[in-house]
Each structure stands twice: as C-alpha cells, then as structure tokens.
Design an enzyme around this catalytic site. Structure first.
Site, short mmCIF file in Angstrom:
data_model
loop_
_atom_site.label_atom_id
_atom_site.label_comp_id
_atom_site.label_asym_id
_atom_site.label_seq_id
_atom_site.Cartn_x
_atom_site.Cartn_y
_atom_site.Cartn_z
N SER A 90 5.23 -2.13 5.92
CA SER A 90 5.92 -0.82 5.86
C SER A 90 6.05 -0.54 7.45
CB SER A 90 5.53 0.33 5.24
OG SER A 90 4.36 0.82 5.70
N LYS A 108 2.74 5.92 8.99
CA LYS A 108 3.97 6.03 9.31
C LYS A 108 4.44 6.92 10.45
CE LYS A 108 5.12 4.13 5.13
NZ LYS A 108 3.82 3.50 4.75
#
Length: 198
Positions: free
Chosen positions: A120, A157
């Site tokens: 990701s 993230k």
C-alpha cells in the site's frame, strides 16, 4: 611472511575479523584467529589485535577479553554520491567511516524496527519485506509517514487531514484512504528504511 604495508594488511585482517564476528558474534581465541587470518603465529595475532586496538577497532574488557569497539561496526562512507542518472567520473578517494545506527537512529531508547507487509506504500518507495525504522511517539506532522493504530489495527500510511479530520493516505491508488470510524492513535513516525538486496 613480512608486512610490506602494515596498514593495508591490518585493513585486510580487520575485514576478516568483522566477517567472523558477523557469523559468530564473538572474537575467537588467538589459536582460532591464526586460522581466520591465515597465519601461524599467536604472537603475530596479538600484535595485530594490539594495532587494531590502537586504531580504535577493538578493546579489552577488565578480564582481558577482546571485544569490538563502536568503530568496529563503522562502514566506509564514500565522499561522493552515486549517480542514478548519467554516469560520472569515479573518484578513488574514500570518505569517513560511518556507523549505520548514526544515520538511521537519533533516539535508540524509543526506536523500533517493524517488518513491512503489503504494497500500500509502494509509490513512496516502501515495499513488502522492507524494515521500517520507527521512532515511537504519539505526535506527528501532516505529511509524515506514520505507524498508526486505527480501530485496533496497525497500519503504515501518510498522515493527512481532510475537513478537519485526520486521515491516512496510502501510496498506491489500488488502496482507499483510511478515514477512521473510531480511534486513530499514532504509534510512531517512520525515520528510516532498511532493504537488503540479494
């Protein structure tokens, strides 16, 4: 056998000792070092270790055991950067020695290393199998890559804000932005990345 250039020979012996230590996490006896160095004399081994001690690479414990010093773990650091674009002329000069921890870790007591799973964050250059070097703290700035706990799950993230609310952005368009439904807690901030190429 004679040492025509002791400093060059000692660099070779240091390299052999560092390789041995990487495998076994110890500095062996003089007899074993004869094999490691490829020499026959224990007194010569002692002379080598004495020179390495004087140069700051090894030291003795109070009970006389040889152990590596901080400098033992330093690695050569080139004076010039490598070009990822067009080739440039090679400089033969070598820069200072460098301990990797000094580049990656500012606060050892609050730093942890976490394996990365998934893709990701691939567009931020973070791949599965990398080791994230994370400084544990609960405050981060917008734009920091963080390890966060979102609804009781860990994720890596980029911290961002949207309409006054904190969100977590992936660096891969295949993944959605995370808009926490419950709690968002910052576990730490990414300060470095380790990747081993085989």
């Amino acid at each position: 056998m004679t040492d025509s250039d002791p400093s060059a020979r000692d660099a070779e012996y240091l390299g052999k000792l560092q390789d041995y230590y990487a495998d076994w996490k110890s500095i062996p006896s003089y007899a074993a070092l004869c094999d490691v160095f490829g020499i026959a004399s224990k007194s010569w081994v002692k002379a080598i270790l004495d020179r390495l001690e004087k140069a700051g690479f090894v030291e003795r414990t109070p009970d006389g055991m040889w152990i590596p010093s901080r400098q033992f773990f330093a690695r050569p650091f080139a004076e010039s950067a490598v070009q990822a674009g067009m080739p440039v002329a090679v400089s033969e000069t070598q820069g200072d020695y460098f301990v990797i921890d000094e580049m990656l870790i500012d606060k050892p007591s609050t730093t942890t290393m976490i394996p990365v799973k998934g893709d990701s964050m691939i567009d931020a250059g973070i791949r599965e199998g990398d080791i994230a070097v994370v400084e544990k703290r609960n405050l981060a700035n917008i734009g920091d890559i963080v390890v966060a706990i979102v609804d009781n799950e860990f994720t890596l993230k980029t911290l961002d804000k949207e309409r006054g609310q904190y969100i977590l952005r992936p660096a891969n368009p295949a993944y959605p932005v995370i808009r926490p439904q419950g709690t968002l807690e910052i576990f730490g901030v990414l300060v470095g990345l380790i990747r081993k190429y085989k």
